[in-house]
Design a protein around this motif. Structure first.
Motif, PDB file in Angstrom:
ATOM      1  N   SER A  18      -3.769   4.454  -5.957  1.00  0.00           N
ATOM      2  CA  SER A  18      -4.524   4.859  -4.880  1.00  0.00           C
ATOM      3  C   SER A  18      -5.121   3.583  -4.664  1.00  0.00           C
ATOM      4  CB  SER A  18      -5.682   5.693  -5.184  1.00  0.00           C
ATOM      5  OG  SER A  18      -6.525   5.969  -4.200  1.00  0.00           O
ATOM      6  N   ILE A  19      -5.295   3.131  -3.367  1.00  0.00           N
ATOM      7  CA  ILE A  19      -5.967   1.944  -2.842  1.00  0.00           C
ATOM      8  C   ILE A  19      -7.145   2.261  -2.227  1.00  0.00           C
ATOM      9  CG2 ILE A  19      -5.623  -0.213  -1.445  1.00  0.00           C
ATOM     10  CD1 ILE A  19      -3.548   0.205  -3.686  1.00  0.00           C
ATOM     11  N   PRO A  20      -8.371   1.583  -2.421  1.00  0.00           N
ATOM     12  CA  PRO A  20      -8.565   0.461  -3.302  1.00  0.00           C
ATOM     13  C   PRO A  20      -8.784   0.866  -4.694  1.00  0.00           C
ATOM     14  CG  PRO A  20     -10.321   0.770  -2.043  1.00  0.00           C
ATOM     15  CD  PRO A  20      -9.623   2.020  -1.610  1.00  0.00           C
ATOM     16  N   SER A  69      -7.499  -3.630  -5.152  1.00  0.00           N
ATOM     17  CA  SER A  69      -7.817  -3.901  -3.582  1.00  0.00           C
ATOM     18  C   SER A  69      -6.714  -5.038  -2.943  1.00  0.00           C
ATOM     19  CB  SER A  69      -9.161  -4.705  -3.666  1.00  0.00           C
ATOM     20  OG  SER A  69     -10.152  -3.612  -4.025  1.00  0.00           O
ATOM     21  N   ILE A  70      -6.738  -5.050  -1.770  1.00  0.00           N
ATOM     22  CA  ILE A  70      -5.762  -5.964  -1.152  1.00  0.00           C
ATOM     23  C   ILE A  70      -6.320  -6.509   0.175  1.00  0.00           C
ATOM     24  CG2 ILE A  70      -4.365  -4.119   0.031  1.00  0.00           C
ATOM     25  CD1 ILE A  70      -1.984  -5.974  -0.547  1.00  0.00           C
ATOM     26  N   ALA A  89       2.728   1.836  -3.188  1.00  0.00           N
ATOM     27  CA  ALA A  89       1.703   1.967  -4.295  1.00  0.00           C
ATOM     28  C   ALA A  89       1.388   3.625  -4.136  1.00  0.00           C
ATOM     29  CB  ALA A  89       0.417   1.312  -4.135  1.00  0.00           C
ATOM     30  N   LYS A  90       1.206   3.977  -3.025  1.00  0.00           N
ATOM     31  CA  LYS A  90       0.937   5.329  -2.791  1.00  0.00           C
ATOM     32  C   LYS A  90       1.999   6.481  -3.452  1.00  0.00           C
ATOM     33  CE  LYS A  90      -1.613   5.335   1.266  1.00  0.00           C
ATOM     34  NZ  LYS A  90      -1.725   5.815   2.987  1.00  0.00           N
ATOM     35  N   ILE A 115       0.800  -1.476  -0.113  1.00  0.00           N
ATOM     36  CA  ILE A 115      -0.011  -0.001   0.091  1.00  0.00           C
ATOM     37  C   ILE A 115       0.806   1.316  -0.068  1.00  0.00           C
ATOM     38  CG2 ILE A 115      -1.410   1.437   1.471  1.00  0.00           C
ATOM     39  CD1 ILE A 115      -2.823  -1.153   2.351  1.00  0.00           C
ATOM     40  N   THR A 119      -9.791  -1.482   2.166  1.00  0.00           N
ATOM     41  CA  THR A 119      -8.895  -1.762   1.334  1.00  0.00           C
ATOM     42  C   THR A 119      -9.322  -2.626   0.074  1.00  0.00           C
ATOM     43  OG1 THR A 119      -7.773  -3.667   2.284  1.00  0.00           O
ATOM     44  CG2 THR A 119      -6.958  -1.555   2.364  1.00  0.00           C
ATOM     45  N   ASP A 176      -6.919   1.606  -7.469  1.00  0.00           N
ATOM     46  CA  ASP A 176      -6.393   0.965  -8.524  1.00  0.00           C
ATOM     47  C   ASP A 176      -6.074  -0.406  -8.353  1.00  0.00           C
ATOM     48  OD1 ASP A 176      -5.029   2.919 -10.151  1.00  0.00           O
ATOM     49  OD2 ASP A 176      -4.599   3.883  -8.441  1.00  0.00           O
TER      50      ASP A 176
END
Length: 364
Positions: A293-295, A299-300, A287-288, A284, A360, A297
């Motif tokens: 951007s989560i979620p 999900s996790i 990625a930022k 996360i 997320t 782009d």
């Protein structure tokens, strides 16, 4: 499995018989010739084994008569019978992210006359701690192994000597110790199904560890695979991601996760099941840093429900393990083993897990 010299196999075998009482004080050991025949080794090797036992003061040798168990020897288990101290060996000295096992253990021990001693293998290696514990007067051992297949030689000595031992978090490959573990398979199944329920079709599993070497990680991977199978979806961890991204053990964590995220975007993967929360949180954060951007782009879902998982932004959806309950049950079953050593082995204890929904995972 590590390679043990031939003479050490003989030493371990005879020592186990002495410690267990099969060979009693004053009993005569087999001759060098008999040992050579029994173990299919040379006389030099059998002589070396007996010399090692003599140097350890386990036996004495009388010229022309043979080798005998030392009459002044007190077997380790005889010393331990009066002990009321339990040893806990952990692969970390202090890690609140991995839960409060100690609290659960002490909660059970509070109603007994046993006390807890804790040792970490962060400064002293796991094998050295296990070797020392086998020679100690502890009544039993609760053991959190670093993997399912490390130090099997010394662990098998525990089995041969019927030393009271319960493992937590992982099982030991090939040795029937009682284990207290989370329901890893069902937890990963729930994590994957949560993504599926939110219309994700391309889902990947990510681990920092080789799934073959860790029973807990392997069970999570299989749980993920079962969910995909039950919903007729493909496994996007075992095509291009298999060799390059499913596991890494080279210490290059950030570079590895950056590559993983890029591959996820290139392949159109929308959901990730992570081996644990720490990996999910690192993904996360990276990625930022690269503008994702989560979620939105992808999900996790993590695994563990560590304290940090509810404070990161966005808050992590995860699978919660009950670490305190695991510790409690490990202590309960270890004490039962100590108090009733002749009872048949029980089945492994599987502690339920829970899906914690946060922020997320998005619905597609």
């Amino acid at each position: 499995m590590e390679q043990i010299p031939l003479y050490q196999h003989i030493v371990n075998n005879l020592k186990a018989k002495i410690d267990s009482g099969e060979l009693k004080a004053g009993d005569q050991l087999p001759t060098e010739a008999e040992i050579s025949k029994q173990f299919s080794v040379s006389r030099i090797t059998s002589k070396r084994a007996l010399t090692e036992l003599e140097n350890a003061n386990l036996i004495f040798r009388v010229q022309g008569k043979g080798s005998f168990v030392n009459t002044k020897l007190t077997p380790a288990h005889a010393l331990a019978k009066g002990s009321k101290e339990i040893l806990l060996i952990l692969p970390f000295s202090h890690n609140p992210g991995l839960g409060d096992y100690e609290k659960g253990i002490n909660e059970f021990l509070a109603a007994t006359d046993y006390t807890l001693n804790i040792q970490s293998n962060t400064l002293v290696g796991q094998r050295k701690l296990l070797e020392a514990a086998l020679r100690s007067s502890n009544a039993g051992l609760i053991f959190y192994p670093v993997s399912s297949n490390s130090d099997l030689g010394i662990l098998y000595q525990y089995h041969l000597q019927k030393y009271p031992l319960v493992t937590m978090d992982k099982t030991i490959d090939g040795i029937p110790f009682l284990s207290v573990v989370s329901d890893n398979s069902n937890g990963a199944y729930m994590a994957c199904k949560h993504l599926i329920d939110n219309n994700h079709k391309k889902i990947a599993y990510v681990s920092s560890l080789n799934v073959e070497n860790f029973s807990s990680i392997r069970e999570r991977y299989f749980g993920y695979l079962k969910a995909l199978h039950d919903y007729n979806l493909n496994d996007y961890s075992v095509n291009d991601l298999t060799e390059r991204y499913l596991t890494h053990e080279d210490g290059q964590g950030r570079a590895y996760y950056l590559q993983f995220i890029q591959a996820v975007k290139e392949q159109g993967i929308t959901g990730i099941v992570a081996e644990n929360d720490l990996i999910a949180i690192e993904i996360i954060q990276i990625a930022k840093e690269i503008g994702l951007s989560i979620p939105e782009d992808f999900s996790i879902v993590g695994f563990d429900n560590i304290h940090l998982s509810s404070f990161v932004e966005p808050k992590l959806t995860t699978i919660s393990q009950d670490f305190g309950r695991m510790g409690y049950l490990a202590a309960k079953h270890l004490i039962a083993t100590i108090e009733n050593p002749h009872q048949p082995p029980r089945e492994n204890v599987i502690v339920p897990v829970q899906l914690i929904e946060r922020q997320t995972v998005r619905k597609l």
